[in-house]
Design a protein around this motif. Structure first.
Motif, PDB file in Angstrom:
ATOM      1  N   GLN A 181      -9.164   1.545  -2.278  1.00  0.00           N
ATOM      2  CA  GLN A 181      -7.975   1.900  -1.493  1.00  0.00           C
ATOM      3  C   GLN A 181      -8.232   1.703  -0.005  1.00  0.00           C
ATOM      4  O   GLN A 181      -7.371   1.179   0.713  1.00  0.00           O
ATOM      5  CB  GLN A 181      -7.598   3.350  -1.789  1.00  0.00           C
TER       6      GLN A 181
ATOM      7  N   LEU B 116      -2.899   2.627  -4.845  1.00  0.00           N
ATOM      8  CA  LEU B 116      -3.527   2.223  -3.579  1.00  0.00           C
ATOM      9  C   LEU B 116      -3.634   3.374  -2.589  1.00  0.00           C
ATOM     10  O   LEU B 116      -4.008   3.162  -1.432  1.00  0.00           O
ATOM     11  CB  LEU B 116      -2.743   1.057  -2.951  1.00  0.00           C
ATOM     12  N   ARG B 117      -3.307   4.592  -3.043  1.00  0.00           N
ATOM     13  CA  ARG B 117      -3.413   5.787  -2.193  1.00  0.00           C
ATOM     14  C   ARG B 117      -4.068   6.910  -2.989  1.00  0.00           C
ATOM     15  O   ARG B 117      -3.965   6.958  -4.226  1.00  0.00           O
ATOM     16  CB  ARG B 117      -2.032   6.250  -1.726  1.00  0.00           C
TER      17      ARG B 117
ATOM     18  N   SER C  69       0.828  -1.214   0.000  1.00  0.00           N
ATOM     19  CA  SER C  69       0.000   0.000   0.000  1.00  0.00           C
ATOM     20  C   SER C  69       0.855   1.253   0.000  1.00  0.00           C
ATOM     21  O   SER C  69       0.505   2.262  -0.634  1.00  0.00           O
ATOM     22  CB  SER C  69      -0.924  -0.007   1.225  1.00  0.00           C
TER      23      SER C  69
ATOM     24  N   PHE D 173      -8.283  -2.135   0.781  1.00  0.00           N
ATOM     25  CA  PHE D 173      -6.968  -2.776   0.816  1.00  0.00           C
ATOM     26  C   PHE D 173      -6.236  -2.423   2.111  1.00  0.00           C
ATOM     27  O   PHE D 173      -5.671  -3.305   2.773  1.00  0.00           O
ATOM     28  CB  PHE D 173      -6.137  -2.332  -0.391  1.00  0.00           C
ATOM     29  N   LEU D 174      -6.268  -1.148   2.489  1.00  0.00           N
ATOM     30  CA  LEU D 174      -5.618  -0.726   3.728  1.00  0.00           C
ATOM     31  C   LEU D 174      -6.292  -1.364   4.940  1.00  0.00           C
ATOM     32  O   LEU D 174      -5.614  -1.843   5.865  1.00  0.00           O
ATOM     33  CB  LEU D 174      -5.649   0.799   3.846  1.00  0.00           C
TER      34      LEU D 174
END
Length: 596
Positions: free
Chosen positions: A154, A137-138, A131, A157-158
């Motif tokens: 995003q 992913l950000r 990440s 996933f985090l």
């Protein structure tokens, strides 16, 4: 199992083992045979556990000190939102210790649980590192407010990465300290002394991991970015699994004993059943226990009957003395004395657990408001070096590295002369000292924060070293309280509930984190919100000192409640209970037993 005789050394055949060298608690080696003290357990085994804890705590604290800043700077979250997510994540990790403890005591054993959950932990760490390295992913960097918020993918996933880390932490935390303590035979006087030392060095390893995380790892993250700041701890987490696995030939293993929660529920159901049948309990009442050498709980010693919580003795009252009824072994109708006493042991520690939550609430502020506070101070050491914000937490960890060796080497022998207690202070006394120091940490924090805000209004930036007392005092509080709680909850647990008991203690930190979140939300809403209230996005315009005074007040109230409970606590001693006054310094224990 009874202790083996050690007065005689019988002549043994070649290859045979003297009974005096075997453990007395039924622990086995990795081949499944009764463990031999000469080749298993003790420091040669627990040293691997301590090393594993150091590596794992380095990984955890590296994430903990950087996560709040990562959420604000890279995921574009507001400070209160990031602080809330941080405490919720930490709280979930500690509450999930109940899951790990249940699986360890009931099915997997402590070693197996540590290995499995460490693997889940490592997967979560890998995901967090990914990440931090992939832009997709950000959200985009925040250049103009309001910032672009992360999208659903995003966030998912985090959240998945943090959830796996929390689950992994929760799974292993209640098992590691208990597994280390399992390496010492309670029937061996020398090993009992060594076990007390193990708890101190175990906590020292935790703080060594913290020191490395807030210095070396915080510096790497500050200079090289989050990819390195998260990537190296990921490698350390994987390495911790290797360390633990390497020690397998030296470990003593205790077999799982079935679900303690099922046994607890059986006691409650059987007690209520007999209560509604108007069963009475008196000193003449016959209570049921199996006739075998060991208890009905596989691998657990029998426990003496005690006079506390007599209502639950109804679960062991024989209402129909016919052999056919007793031999049915239906524990939902008739429990053994040992099973009832196992449940009583859990009930006995709950008041102590409840009154020490205040320290957990207090410690939740270290990784949030304490570090945010530090970010607004002068952290320069000369013209070329600035202390990273995360590294300020070293003030908390350093005192443990100083205090624990001094306490173990010099203070324990000195205190032993006055108290007569083998450990210098009883576990409840250590906890009390920790709670007392925690109060002064927040008194100091409130006074310093008021001075910091006044300095800001005068266009003068306060030195970060003004925060040293509050960090040092909360660290000292943890040194005494944490080790005291490790000892207390392990010693007071029965054979089949050691992991559950450790999880009960560790879950305090989870509850403390959620209480901190609730307290922050209540204060924000009741004082005018994030723009005009006590806790704003801009701490220079906030009244954080008022918040600290509230936390100090909560700690004071809980400290006096703890004193009242601790002076009346009846501790377990060789299967029974005895009075232990937390304030008693004479070392004498007044027995108050009702054995059957």
């Amino acid at each position: 199992m009874d202790k083996f005789e050690t007065d005689e050394k019988p002549i043994m055949k070649e290859g045979a083992l003297s009974s005096s060298s075997l453990v007395s608690n039924g622990s086995v080696n990795f081949r499944g045979r009764i463990a031999d003290k000469r080749t298993t357990g003790g420091w040669k085994a627990s040293s691997f556990v301590i090393a594993n804890e150091l590596a794992e705590r380095l990984a955890f604290f590296s994430i903990a000190v950087s996560l709040a800043a990562y959420l604000v700077l890279k995921m574009n979250q507001s400070l209160p939102t990031a602080a809330t997510l941080m405490t919720n994540w930490s709280g979930s990790a500690f509450l999930l210790t109940i899951v790990g403890a249940f699986l360890a005591d009931a099915y997997l054993g402590r070693f197996g649980t540590i290995i499995i959950f460490s693997c889940l932990y490592s997967i979560g760490m890998v995901m967090l590192t990914i990440s931090s390295t992939m832009d997709s992913l950000r959200p985009p960097p925040c250049r103009v407010r309001p910032c672009v918020q992360p999208n659903a993918g995003q966030n998912a996933f985090l959240t998945g990465a943090l959830a796996l880390i929390a689950l992994g932490t929760g799974g292993i935390k209640p098992c590691v300290s208990s597994f280390g303590a399992d390496q010492y035979d309670e029937a061996d006087e020398k090993e009992v002394k060594d076990k007390s030392g193990f708890f101190n060095w175990f906590f020292l390893a935790i703080n060594m991991g913290a020191v490395l995380a807030v210095t070396v790892m915080a510096f790497i993250q500050d200079r090289l970015g989050y990819a390195w700041g998260f990537g190296i701890p990921t490698g350390m987490m994987i390495f911790s699994i290797v360390i633990l696995a390497t020690g397998m030939p030296f470990y003593r293993f205790k077999k799982p004993m079935g679900s303690p929660f099922t046994r607890f529920l059986q006691v409650v159901v059987a007690s209520l059943r007999n209560h509604f049948r108007r069963v009475k309990v008196s000193h003449e009442t016959e209570l049921y226990e199996v006739k075998t050498k060991e208890s009905d709980i596989h691998g657990a010693k029998k426990l003496f009957h005690t006079a506390q919580y007599r209502f639950f003795d109804k679960a062991a009252v024989i209402t129909d003395p016919s052999p056919s009824d007793i031999n049915t072994r239906n524990r939902w109708k008739l429990c053994t004395v040992t099973q009832v006493e196992e449940f009583k042991s859990l009930l006995r520690v709950l008041p102590v657990c409840a009154t020490t939550i205040g320290l957990a609430l207090s410690y939740s502020q270290v990784s949030t408001f304490f570090l945010t506070q530090a970010g607004l101070t002068d952290r320069n050491l000369g013209p070329h070096f600035t202390i990273p914000i995360g590294s300020v937490a070293i003030f908390t960890a350093l005192d443990a590295l100083i205090i624990i060796p001094i306490y173990q080497k010099w203070m324990v022998p000195l205190l032993r002369k006055f108290t007569g207690h083998e450990r210098g202070l009883t576990s409840l006394q250590r906890i009390g000292v920790g709670l007392f120091l925690g109060i002064f940490s927040f008194v100091s924090a409130a006074l310093v924060e008021k001075k910091r805000v006044d300095s800001f209004e005068e266009q003068h930036k306060m030195s970060v070293f003004w925060l040293f007392p509050q960090f040092f005092l909360i660290g000292s509080a943890e040194v005494f309280a944490y080790v005291g709680q490790l000892e207390f909850f392990y010693d007071e647990a029965t054979d089949g509930t050691r992991s559950i008991s450790s999880a009960l203690f560790l879950s305090e930190f989870g509850i403390g984190s959620f209480l901190s979140t609730a307290l922050v939300k209540i204060i924000v809403r009741s004082t005018g919100g994030q723009e005009t209230g006590w806790l704003r996005n801009d701490l220079n315009k906030s009244r954080l000192d008022y918040f600290y005074w509230i936390v100090a007040g909560i700690d004071i109230v809980l400290f006096f409640v703890f004193l009242w409970i601790a002076t009346r606590y009846k501790r377990r001693q060789n299967g029974s209970v005895a009075d232990e006054s937390m304030l008693e310094l004479g070392g004498n224990i007044n027995a108050n037993e009702d054995r059957r």
